[in-house]
Design a protein around this motif. Structure first.
Motif, PDB file in Angstrom:
ATOM      1  N   TYR A   1       5.390  -3.577   7.292  1.00 55.34           N
ATOM      2  CA  TYR A   1       6.236  -3.511   6.092  1.00 55.34           C
ATOM      3  C   TYR A   1       6.120  -4.716   5.161  1.00 55.34           C
ATOM      4  O   TYR A   1       6.890  -4.827   4.230  1.00 55.34           O
ATOM      5  CB  TYR A   1       7.699  -3.341   6.514  1.00 55.34           C
ATOM      6  CG  TYR A   1       7.924  -2.168   7.427  1.00 55.34           C
ATOM      7  CD1 TYR A   1       7.743  -0.865   6.965  1.00 55.34           C
ATOM      8  CD2 TYR A   1       8.285  -2.349   8.761  1.00 55.34           C
ATOM      9  CE1 TYR A   1       7.940   0.222   7.810  1.00 55.34           C
ATOM     10  CE2 TYR A   1       8.480  -1.267   9.611  1.00 55.34           C
ATOM     11  CZ  TYR A   1       8.305   0.013   9.131  1.00 55.34           C
ATOM     12  OH  TYR A   1       8.493   1.084   9.959  1.00 55.34           O
ATOM     13  N   GLU A   2       5.180  -5.599   5.420  1.00 54.62           N
ATOM     14  CA  GLU A   2       5.125  -6.795   4.586  1.00 54.62           C
ATOM     15  C   GLU A   2       4.344  -6.511   3.306  1.00 54.62           C
ATOM     16  O   GLU A   2       3.355  -7.173   2.996  1.00 54.62           O
ATOM     17  CB  GLU A   2       4.458  -7.932   5.371  1.00 54.62           C
ATOM     18  CG  GLU A   2       4.835  -9.305   4.866  1.00 54.62           C
ATOM     19  CD  GLU A   2       4.249 -10.385   5.733  1.00 54.62           C
ATOM     20  OE1 GLU A   2       3.010 -10.524   5.776  1.00 54.62           O
ATOM     21  OE2 GLU A   2       5.021 -11.093   6.387  1.00 54.62           O
TER      22      GLU A   2
ATOM     23  N   TYR B   1       6.821  -5.549  12.712  1.00 57.96           N
ATOM     24  CA  TYR B   1       7.568  -5.338  11.465  1.00 57.96           C
ATOM     25  C   TYR B   1       6.757  -5.833  10.281  1.00 57.96           C
ATOM     26  O   TYR B   1       6.622  -5.177   9.258  1.00 57.96           O
ATOM     27  CB  TYR B   1       8.908  -6.084  11.492  1.00 57.96           C
ATOM     28  CG  TYR B   1      10.000  -5.286  12.123  1.00 57.96           C
ATOM     29  CD1 TYR B   1      10.547  -4.199  11.465  1.00 57.96           C
ATOM     30  CD2 TYR B   1      10.468  -5.603  13.386  1.00 57.96           C
ATOM     31  CE1 TYR B   1      11.547  -3.447  12.050  1.00 57.96           C
ATOM     32  CE2 TYR B   1      11.467  -4.857  13.974  1.00 57.96           C
ATOM     33  CZ  TYR B   1      12.003  -3.783  13.301  1.00 57.96           C
ATOM     34  OH  TYR B   1      12.978  -3.042  13.888  1.00 57.96           O
ATOM     35  N   ARG B   2       6.247  -7.053  10.431  1.00 56.56           N
ATOM     36  CA  ARG B   2       5.455  -7.596   9.331  1.00 56.56           C
ATOM     37  C   ARG B   2       4.177  -6.783   9.163  1.00 56.56           C
ATOM     38  O   ARG B   2       3.744  -6.511   8.049  1.00 56.56           O
ATOM     39  CB  ARG B   2       5.144  -9.074   9.600  1.00 56.56           C
ATOM     40  CG  ARG B   2       6.393  -9.972   9.556  1.00 56.56           C
ATOM     41  CD  ARG B   2       6.033 -11.444   9.706  1.00 56.56           C
ATOM     42  NE  ARG B   2       5.053 -11.854   8.728  1.00 56.56           N
ATOM     43  CZ  ARG B   2       4.068 -12.720   8.971  1.00 56.56           C
ATOM     44  NH1 ARG B   2       3.949 -13.282  10.159  1.00 56.56           N
ATOM     45  NH2 ARG B   2       3.214 -13.027   8.036  1.00 56.56           N
TER      46      ARG B   2
ATOM     47  N   MET C   1       3.894 -12.302  -0.394  1.00 53.87           N
ATOM     48  CA  MET C   1       2.616 -11.609  -0.427  1.00 53.87           C
ATOM     49  C   MET C   1       2.158 -11.419  -1.867  1.00 53.87           C
ATOM     50  O   MET C   1       2.250 -10.332  -2.426  1.00 53.87           O
ATOM     51  CB  MET C   1       2.708 -10.257   0.299  1.00 53.87           C
ATOM     52  CG  MET C   1       3.148 -10.373   1.743  1.00 53.87           C
ATOM     53  SD  MET C   1       2.167 -11.551   2.687  1.00 53.87           S
ATOM     54  CE  MET C   1       0.670 -10.630   2.881  1.00 53.87           C
TER      55      MET C   1
ATOM     56  N   LYS D   1       8.740 -15.474  13.651  1.00 49.41           N
ATOM     57  CA  LYS D   1       9.541 -14.902  12.578  1.00 49.41           C
ATOM     58  C   LYS D   1      10.271 -13.620  12.974  1.00 49.41           C
ATOM     59  O   LYS D   1      11.093 -13.116  12.230  1.00 49.41           O
ATOM     60  CB  LYS D   1       8.650 -14.624  11.355  1.00 49.41           C
ATOM     61  CG  LYS D   1       8.085 -15.899  10.745  1.00 49.41           C
ATOM     62  CD  LYS D   1       7.324 -15.603   9.453  1.00 49.41           C
ATOM     63  CE  LYS D   1       6.761 -16.877   8.849  1.00 49.41           C
ATOM     64  NZ  LYS D   1       5.293 -16.836   8.747  1.00 49.41           N
TER      65      LYS D   1
ATOM     66  N   LEU E   1      12.160  -4.418   3.398  1.00 51.29           N
ATOM     67  CA  LEU E   1      10.977  -5.178   3.806  1.00 51.29           C
ATOM     68  C   LEU E   1      11.376  -6.501   4.433  1.00 51.29           C
ATOM     69  O   LEU E   1      12.467  -7.015   4.177  1.00 51.29           O
ATOM     70  CB  LEU E   1      10.107  -5.471   2.571  1.00 51.29           C
ATOM     71  CG  LEU E   1       9.733  -4.281   1.708  1.00 51.29           C
ATOM     72  CD1 LEU E   1       8.922  -4.749   0.517  1.00 51.29           C
ATOM     73  CD2 LEU E   1       8.947  -3.262   2.510  1.00 51.29           C
ATOM     74  N   PRO E   2      10.487  -7.073   5.237  1.00 54.61           N
ATOM     75  CA  PRO E   2      10.750  -8.420   5.745  1.00 54.61           C
ATOM     76  C   PRO E   2      10.848  -9.385   4.558  1.00 54.61           C
ATOM     77  O   PRO E   2      10.181  -9.202   3.541  1.00 54.61           O
ATOM     78  CB  PRO E   2       9.510  -8.743   6.587  1.00 54.61           C
ATOM     79  CG  PRO E   2       8.809  -7.455   6.801  1.00 54.61           C
ATOM     80  CD  PRO E   2       9.199  -6.548   5.685  1.00 54.61           C
ATOM     81  N   LYS E   3      11.654 -10.410   4.723  1.00 59.30           N
ATOM     82  CA  LYS E   3      11.795 -11.405   3.648  1.00 59.30           C
ATOM     83  C   LYS E   3      10.427 -11.977   3.248  1.00 59.30           C
ATOM     84  O   LYS E   3      10.198 -12.335   2.104  1.00 59.30           O
ATOM     85  CB  LYS E   3      12.705 -12.551   4.108  1.00 59.30           C
ATOM     86  CG  LYS E   3      14.176 -12.172   4.175  1.00 59.30           C
ATOM     87  CD  LYS E   3      15.008 -13.397   4.529  1.00 59.30           C
ATOM     88  CE  LYS E   3      16.395 -13.056   5.040  1.00 59.30           C
ATOM     89  NZ  LYS E   3      17.307 -12.536   4.016  1.00 59.30           N
ATOM     90  N   THR E   4       9.533 -12.047   4.239  1.00 64.65           N
ATOM     91  CA  THR E   4       8.219 -12.630   3.982  1.00 64.65           C
ATOM     92  C   THR E   4       7.380 -11.788   3.017  1.00 64.65           C
ATOM     93  O   THR E   4       6.361 -12.262   2.516  1.00 64.65           O
ATOM     94  CB  THR E   4       7.434 -12.785   5.293  1.00 64.65           C
ATOM     95  OG1 THR E   4       7.571 -11.565   6.032  1.00 64.65           O
ATOM     96  CG2 THR E   4       7.956 -13.938   6.118  1.00 64.65           C
ATOM     97  N   ALA E   5       7.785 -10.542   2.761  1.00 61.40           N
ATOM     98  CA  ALA E   5       7.010  -9.700   1.843  1.00 61.40           C
ATOM     99  C   ALA E   5       6.928 -10.358   0.466  1.00 61.40           C
ATOM    100  O   ALA E   5       5.973 -10.177  -0.279  1.00 61.40           O
ATOM    101  CB  ALA E   5       7.643  -8.317   1.734  1.00 61.40           C
TER     102      ALA E   5
ATOM    103  N   HIS F   1      -0.154 -11.727  10.942  1.00 62.73           N
ATOM    104  CA  HIS F   1       0.976 -11.090  11.636  1.00 62.73           C
ATOM    105  C   HIS F   1       0.987 -11.393  13.117  1.00 62.73           C
ATOM    106  O   HIS F   1       1.869 -10.963  13.839  1.00 62.73           O
ATOM    107  CB  HIS F   1       0.947  -9.578  11.397  1.00 62.73           C
ATOM    108  CG  HIS F   1       0.987  -9.221   9.952  1.00 62.73           C
ATOM    109  ND1 HIS F   1       0.214  -8.238   9.394  1.00 62.73           N
ATOM    110  CD2 HIS F   1       1.693  -9.757   8.937  1.00 62.73           C
ATOM    111  CE1 HIS F   1       0.430  -8.182   8.097  1.00 62.73           C
ATOM    112  NE2 HIS F   1       1.322  -9.096   7.797  1.00 62.73           N
TER     113      HIS F   1
END
Lengths: 574, 998
Positions: free
Chosen positions: B873-874, B869-870, B891, B956, B884-888, B911
């Protein structure tokens, strides 16, 4: 473990019981140790090759190999490394580890998958031909097939093999030479491009005269005499590149065999060659008879069209939004050129079919196709302005009529709608974009005319050039464009640049033979393969690395191939 | 499920001890006299040969064949000690009693227990190889719908992994890491003597023990199928006596425990505004909530068992109605089993009949919904009344690549299946003389499955572009097994006991089926039930297929077990086996094993050391190819050929001949120690193993010619693995009211190495070298391999470009690791490994009065997961099309705050995440009611249990469990560690149940 055993038993009874068990065991004995495999859904040579039909089906294997030619790896190797076709990286789509950008920037390496695919295509074909030649020879020896019948098949198979060697020579140059199935080496070593070229030409020169001269259903989709001559013409045409020695006269002789036979002619309508129902075109010398059911593999529509184009053609699968034509190449067509086609506008769809699908796109039932993923331009955004799609949601290939470039960059920020698409082969309403039914001409009469024209021009001299112009203008006149008076001019990717010798001839070949497995070969023959910055410069990003050097005209051998055969030698420079 | 016998006896023992203490005090002045009685056990009835000694004297006796004894005791203060191998010793204060009847309890945690091994059974003490035996009372509790779940985490070295909570999915079972890469990686399952039985056809409630043969020596008797280990399942049998009716029922609520962490609508809007991209559709949709449900399931098991005269029986019926956490998914399973035993001819002849039948009706749902629920725009509505969406039946849709409304996927389409499994097994055993018996065994298994899928005419995902699409397939596989053997056991010298088995085995397998797929329907009404209504067939584009293949395995086998003075033990076995799948010149293989053990406890003579057995073993096992006919040159239809104006089929080779094709061979050395200290308070075993697999079955790309087809299955190469395993049980407290024991089962992989995949085939040198495998996939990362398989290196190396920074303008910068001035595939580095190093199980069992509590933790350490996923879509920029993942949000360049501007090819070293975790795998709390006998009940237990109650992990993604093979790559074991987007979310389950025996 702790069973209590009582010692009263009847010996007689015991004997009966033991014998019964023994009987049970021995009755199973027949199959007791038999481990032969029992086949139900597959055949082995032991129960095949019994009837004529089965022989023919075996011959078919030599042709099924062509299925990949029109749009998969072989096509990519011929087209995307040159100046006509580009696959921009559109956001997250079509990055694929950078393999496509490396193709455009000539920074390819021995790990790129296309090279593996091309090698498999070439040697798959060579080996199938070798195997079948061997098979027919053995069948003659064992008296199962008459020699005359077998000889015709063998000559045909040699020609097929010649075709695949041509592909291998063209891409990889130095490849192993395997010509006999029975005596083939386990790990055949690399031979020089010259050696492979000489063998292939010699072999074809012996085989082609034995081929059928019929041009009808019996040879459609197969190598007949004229297909063999065209193949030879191809090899002679590129002889300078492949062997260092030009063979222009032989090109002319081979082309004349086709032209003078009177069996082929230009179709009055260019697109008769590219319609869904195009089999039997008078121009087809050798065609792959693609069919959505019987002969699958032609998938250019799925590779090229935008996701939303599914609504234009009611396609049975969503296209991938990939391959498109480079802007300058598209612009090298005269607007009057019947091959170009026209542009869909906000008031209506394109009315004239062309090599390209350009402009606004409409749904099959009417109404503009909308791109749900378009982005609103935000020029003020800092530090990087968001270009967005300047003309909004309606799907518009190439921003026709606006000042925006058709293709803004190679990637990764190429517009989703960027680039005119490949529409040369008719896309039928409701069809499968991944299995098109249009036949695909490997060798076409117009190409023979252009090859002869090129050979004449290369030979030079006023008479030859005049004859060449006549041939080129024959092709041009069908396209509805005025006759040329000179074959020189600026090249399509640099129309404002200097005139070069044969530039206009190269442009004409490009326009006529667009997307027909042609362009890389032509650019190399003209010595322009290293000029890539001129066609790629407008698109690339500061970080992109362009590679130059004559070694790049020969592709690297994929690392997996070298791993599988330690006698292979990597091409120089990789 | 039955009450753990142990607790019952603990209580009884306590009562007995107290009462005898009373008698001992009051009657301590009595005189020398004789005590008689009978010793029995619940399982076996009368126990002959039980040792009875008066404590502190040499006075002793043994029970006779009927379990009776008579002994002279010095007085009421005497204490009788009853000992018998395989049972817990008991002490009884004689007091005034003249008759003392004793029921001995099978030893739970000593080395006396009987363990089912291949084709025979042994006392644990006699075993010279590494075998773990898990009994029903040790099984995992709570929501258990498959037999594998019973032993997750219980056996050191056995890893069972099923990321996500799909009730229709089985477990990926791995024993001691990898022993093969091209053949079967799953252990052989043996159910009541049926080799290769289907675990799905066994209800967890019917299982008595599961025995895991871990090393090569133990598994060698299963020859060709032993390389990946063997799990022997023994189902419960009836016992003589009155009928027992056992009911176990529970209701479970299962819910999503962890989803992919993506943005909520509010978070999405905030980022969208910052990035200046993305369309806000005005809704706030939690796509996870819309696509999932709290799955309520109920399970009922009813078993009746008993026996009279010469017969014993047990019959059970089991019903599971499980819902899946994803909408429109679930499984209804009805299973019945009858185990019947009849003795005849003066008990010399025994007939065992087993019948098992299972009927499954499943709704699989579509795992794709998880993927799209994670990436769908949270501001988009689920449905819309806008006229534009009428063509999709009102579901909101956007025309983008790889982007479909997940609710629509689940609601508009069908994905159904029905499975029928039938097993019949009959065994006749005849005892010729004492110690010598012969037997014959026949079993037949039949598994059928029928699948149907229908994609609605208005389903934008799949279906609309085909104007409705239906798929139907039917698969049937049958196998029959015939085995016969002779067994002899007896003393060959004083204190030297020999136990031998010799036999013959024949098994054949048949797989067949058909499938059809067609689209273009006038109406959705037929779904997949009327394929002839699909116009595709009229138009010649419908697809049909059928297949059939078969194979055979034939073997001769023998086992010798030697017990010398109950101190030295030797086991040797051999199987000579042939498979039809091999090349003409190599149909047969020999698989020997040898093992020895020595109990040092007798030599040490310390009371603190009850058992200290050293053992070492060696065994050779095999593996066969996964498919038949791979040794033959075969031709098959490969496309068509345009001949004389019409298409005729083209036939071409589809496989090469390999007359040398043979077994993949795994040799394994296991060195171990079994121990019991402090009056068996501390019991365990420790093992070191090292295994080497050679002649690996692997499909190579081979040169053509000399080969006629470009791939061949060849025996080449070597892999090696080694590891340490510990199993330790400590009975911490054991008093009348309270007991507490804990079991720790760690296993550590020392190595998992791909030594070589090179060699010679048909005269050609094949060199594997370094291969990059796996693929990230679409969108945009198709030519991005994820794993590097390299000779001489560990298996499972994860590969990526190394993240350096996001520069001031938002460009993603990678390390130029080869310093060539440009970033390309050549700069990728190994940044992790997908295979775990350490597996840990930690079980705690408490009882207090009527209460029982089980707490089981499980941990897996040392593995990495590629968070796809990351990796896709990150990228804040992608917000235009996707959630998007919250982690985006992280970035961006830390100084300028500029968000990542690239939107392609972003997969990088960040990732690949450490996925170590500890989970409270299951926990159960039960209460046993005191039920007076007059009620007719003998037991009522109510319990509350939870599964996967929490995870502690830094990973994650949704589920940190290891991925042993790639679900997008044919489960290839060389491609572990890839967390794909279609994995089911992790779930948590809470169960309330009752167990009633009457």
């Amino acid at each position: 473990m702790k069973t209590i055993v009582r010692h009263s038993f009847n010996r007689y009874l015991l004997l009966i019981r033991v014998s019964l068990i023994a009987l049970l065991v021995t009755s199973l004995n027949q199959s007791c140790t038999n481990l032969d495999e029992e086949l139900f859904d597959s055949v082995t040579p032991a129960n095949f090759f019994k009837t004529d039909q089965e022989f023919i089906s075996a011959l078919g294997a030599a042709y099924t190999q062509f299925a990949d030619y029109a749009s998969n790896d072989p096509w990519a190797l011929h087209e995307i490394y040159a100046d006509a076709i580009v696959v921009p990286t559109r956001g997250q789509d079509w990055d694929d580890g950078g393999v496509l950008r490396r193709a455009h920037l000539h920074s390819y390496n021995k790990e790129d998958g296309f090279f593996n695919g091309g090698w498999n295509f070439g040697f798959g074909g060579v080996n199938t031909a070798n195997r079948l030649i061997y098979q027919f020879e053995t069948l003659v020896e064992s008296g199962q097939v008459e020699k005359a019948t077998a000889d015709a098949f063998i000559a045909e198979l040699q020609t097929v093999r010649g075709f695949f060697y041509w592909q291998l020579i063209d891409w990889f140059g130095n490849v192993p030479l395997v010509t006999n199935f029975a005596t083939a080496e386990a790990a055949p070593p690399t031979k020089s491009r010259l050696e492979v070229f000489n063998f292939t030409v010699g072999d074809l020169e012996t085989a082609v005269p034995k081929l059928s001269k019929a041009v009808d259903g019996t040879t459609y989709g197969r190598m007949n005499y004229y297909a063999g001559q065209t193949l030879l013409a191809k090899l002679y045409l590129n002889a300078q590149v492949y062997s260092g020695t030009a063979q222009w006269d032989k090109v002319i002789t081979a082309c004349d065999e086709v032209i003078n036979s009177g069996k082929y002619s230009l179709e009055s309508n260019y697109f008769a060659n590219f319609n869904v129902n195009n089999s039997g075109s008078k121009e087809f010398i050798f065609a792959i008879p693609y069919d959505q059911v019987f002969f699958q593999g032609f998938n250019l529509a799925v590779r090229s069209l935008h996701y939303g184009s599914q609504q234009t053609y009611n396609l049975t699968a969503q296209p991938w939004n990939g391959y498109c034509a480079m802007e300058e190449f598209y612009n090298s067509y005269d607007n009057a050129d019947l091959r170009k086609g026209d542009v869909g506008t906000l008031t209506g769809p394109a009315t004239k079919r062309g090599n390209f699908i350009a402009g606004y796109q409409y749904k099959a039932g009417g109404g503009l196709v909308m791109d749900d993923g378009f982005e609103v331009p935000q020029p003020a955004r800092q530090p990087v302005p968001l270009l967005g799609d300047p003309d909004g949601a309606p799907l518009n290939f190439g921003n026709i009529g606006s000042t925006q470039p058709q293709i803004n960059e190679l990637g990764p920020q190429a517009y989703r709608q960027a680039g005119v698409r490949i529409g040369k082969w008719e896309i039928a309403l409701g069809s499968q974009p991944n299995n098109m039914s249009n036949d695909y001409s490997v060798f076409r009469y117009a190409d023979v005319l252009l090859m002869k024209a090129e050979a004449l021009w290369r030979k030079g001299g006023a008479a030859n050039i005049s004859q060449a112009l006549t041939l080129v203008n024959l092709v041009r006149s069908r396209a509805g464009v005025p006759a040329l008076t000179s074959l020189d001019g600026p090249v399509s990717y640099d129309m404002t640049g200097p005139s070069i010798a044969g530039g206009e001839l190269l442009n004409e070949i490009g326009r006529e033979m667009f997307a027909e497995n042609h362009r890389r070969q032509d650019i190399i023959r003209w010595g322009l393969y290293d000029e890539l910055e001129k066609w790629i410069l407008p698109y690339y990003n500061p970080g992109d690395v362009v590679k130059k050097g004559s070694y790049l005209t020969i592709f690297p051998i994929h690392k997996d191939k070298i791993a599988a055969n330690t006698n292979l030698v990597q091409n120089p420079g990789y | 499920m039955r009450t753990p016998r142990k607790y019952y006896f603990l209580i009884r023992k306590w009562i007995l001890s107290v009462s005898f203490l009373f008698f001992a005090v009051s009657l301590s002045y009595a005189q020398q006299r004789t005590v008689t009685g009978k010793v029995t056990s619940e399982d076996e009835g009368a126990l002959p040969g039980v040792n009875i000694v008066v404590q502190g004297t040499v006075t002793g006796t043994q029970t006779d064949v009927d379990g009776n004894y008579s002994i002279t005791v010095p007085g009421p203060e005497a204490v009788l000690v009853f000992t018998f191998i395989g049972y817990t010793p008991q002490q009884v204060n004689v007091g005034s009693q003249a008759t003392i009847n004793i029921e001995l309890v099978p030893a739970v945690s000593t080395l006396g227990e009987i363990v089912v091994t291949g084709y025979t059974q042994q006392r644990k003490k006699e075993i010279t190889s590494s075998i773990a035996n898990v009994k029903s009372e040790e099984f995992n509790k709570g929501y258990v719908s498959r037999p594998e779940q019973l032993i997750v985490g219980k056996v050191a070295g056995l890893s069972l992994s099923r990321p996500g909570g799909n009730p229709n999915e089985g477990y990926n079972i791995r024993l001691r890491g990898l022993s093969t890469i091209g053949a079967n990686t799953q252990p052989l399952i043996v159910v009541d003597g049926v080799l290769g039985a289907s675990l799905e056809n066994v209800d967890p409630n019917d299982i008595e023990t599961m025995s895991v043969l871990k090393d090569g020596s133990a598994a060698a008797i299963y020859g060709t199928r032993g390389s990946s280990g063997v799990i022997i399942v023994t189902t419960k049998k009836g016992k003589k006596g009155t009928s027992v009716i056992d009911y176990n029922g529970y209701i479970t609520a299962e819910m999503v425990a962890k989803t992919t962490p993506v943005m909520t609508a509010a978070e999405w809007r905030a980022l969208s505004a910052e990035v200046g991209a993305g369309t806000d559709f005005g809704s706030s949709t939690d796509w996870f909530k819309e696509t999932t449900q709290t799955a309520i399931s109920h399970t009922h098991n009813l078993a009746i068992s008993g026996g009279a005269g010469n017969s014993t029986y047990r019959a059970s019926i089991n019903y599971h109605d499980s819902k899946g956490v994803i909408l429109n998914s679930g499984r209804k399973q009805l299973n019945g089993r009858i185990n019947f035993t009849q003795k005849a001819l003066n008990d010399k002849f025994t007939l065992d009949v087993n019948l098992g039948a299972t009927d499954v009706v499943a709704q699989y749902g579509f795992a794709d919904a998880f993927r799209y629920a994670s990436v769908y725009n949270p501001t988009a509505p689920v449905r819309s009344s806008d006229a534009a969406y009428e063509i999709y039946d009102g579901y909101f849709q956007q025309v983008l690549y790889d982007y479909y409304n997940p609710v629509q996927i689940l609601e508009q389409n069908l994905n159904d299946g029905k499975d029928r499994m039938l097993l019949l097994a009959v065994k006749g055993t005849y005892q010729i003389v004492k110690g010598l018996s012969v037997d014959a065994f026949y079993s037949r298994q039949n598994n059928n499955s029928l699948r149907g899928q229908y994609f609605d005419k208005n389903s934008y995902w799949v279906g609309r572009d085909r104007n409705g699409l239906a798929r139907r397939s039917f698969d049937m596989n049958t196998n029959q097994l015939f085995e016969t053997s002779a067994r002899w056991t007896g003393d060959i010298a004083s204190s030297v006991n020999l136990n031998t088995v010799g036999g013959y085995s024949y098994q054949d397998f048949e797989y067949e089926g058909s499938s059809a797929e067609g689209g273009d329907f006038l109406t959705d009404a037929f779904t997949y039930n009327n394929l002839s209504a699909a116009l595709d067939f009229n138009n010649g584009i419908g697809e049909v297929g059928s297949y059939k293949n078969s194979y055979k395995l034939i073997a001769f086998f023998g086992i010798v077990n030697l017990n010398i003075k109950d101190t030295w033990f030797v086991t040797a076995s051999a199987r000579y086996e042939g498979s039809s799948r091999f090349g003409e010149d190599n149909k047969w293989g020999l698989f020997p094993s040898i093992g020895g053990g020595m109990d040092l406890a007798g030599f040490i003579g310390s009371d603190a050391i009850n058992v200290l057995k050293l053992r070492a073993s060696y065994g050779l096992t095999g593996n066969q190819p996964g498919n038949s006919y791979l040794s033959l040159l075969r031709l098959g239809p490969r496309g068509n050929f345009f001949y004389n104006g019409e298409f005729v089929p083209g036939y071409a080779p589809v496989s090469n001949a390999n007359t040398d094709l043979k077994w993949e061979k795994k040799s394994e050395i296991d060195i171990g120690v079994d121990f019991a200290f402090l009056n068996s308070k501390l019991v365990g075993s420790f093992d070191y193993y090292t295994r080497t697999t050679t002649d690996l079955l692997f499909e190579y790309e081979v040169p053509v010619p000399p080969n006629i087809y470009n791939r061949a299955l060849v025996n080449l190469g070597e892999i090696r693995s080694s590891g340490l395993e510990l199993s330790l049980t400590w009975n911490v407290v054991e008093t009348g009211d309270l007991s507490y024991n804990m079991t720790l089962t760690p296993s550590y992989n020392l190595a998992n190495e791909l030594v070589s995949l090179s060699g010679s085939y048909n005269g050609a040198d094949l060199k594997y070298g370094v291969r990059d495998l796996g693929g990230m996939g679409a969108p945009g990362q198709s030519d991005v391999p994820l794993i590097r398989a390299e000779e001489g290196k560990p298996i499972g190396q994860l590969l990526a470009l190394v993240y350096k920074e996001i520069d001031a303008t938002g460009n993603l910068i990678f390390e130029d690791t080869n310093n060539d001035g440009t970033i390309s595939t050549l700069d990728r580095q190994i940044v992790g490994n997908g295979l775990p190093k350490l597996l840990l199980g930690f079980a705690n069992n408490f009882t207090y009065k009527n209460w029982d509590l089980g707490v089981f933790f499980r941990g897996v350490f040392g593995h990495d997961l590629l968070n796809s996923y990351r990796g896709f879509y990150e990228v804040p920029k992608m917000i235009g099309s996707y959630n998007l993942p919250k982690t985006a949000r992280d970035m961006k360049n830390p100084t300028t705050g500029t968000y990542l501007n690239n939107s392609s090819g972003v997969l990088n070293s960040t990732h690949i995440e450490n996925a170590d975790f500890v989970t409270l795998d299951n926990m159960s709390l039960g209460y046993n009611f005191n039920v007076p006998q007059s009620t007719g009940f003998s037991k009522i237990r109510l319990y509350l249990a939870g599964n996967n109650l929490f995870y502690i992990t830094k990973y994650k993604g949704a589920d940190p469990n290891p991925r042993y093979g790639d679900i997008e790559g044919g489960n290839n074991p060389l491609i572990p560690g890839i967390d794909r987007r279609n994995t089911w979310f992790r779930t948590r389950a809470v169960t309330f149940g009752a167990n009633i025996v009457f």
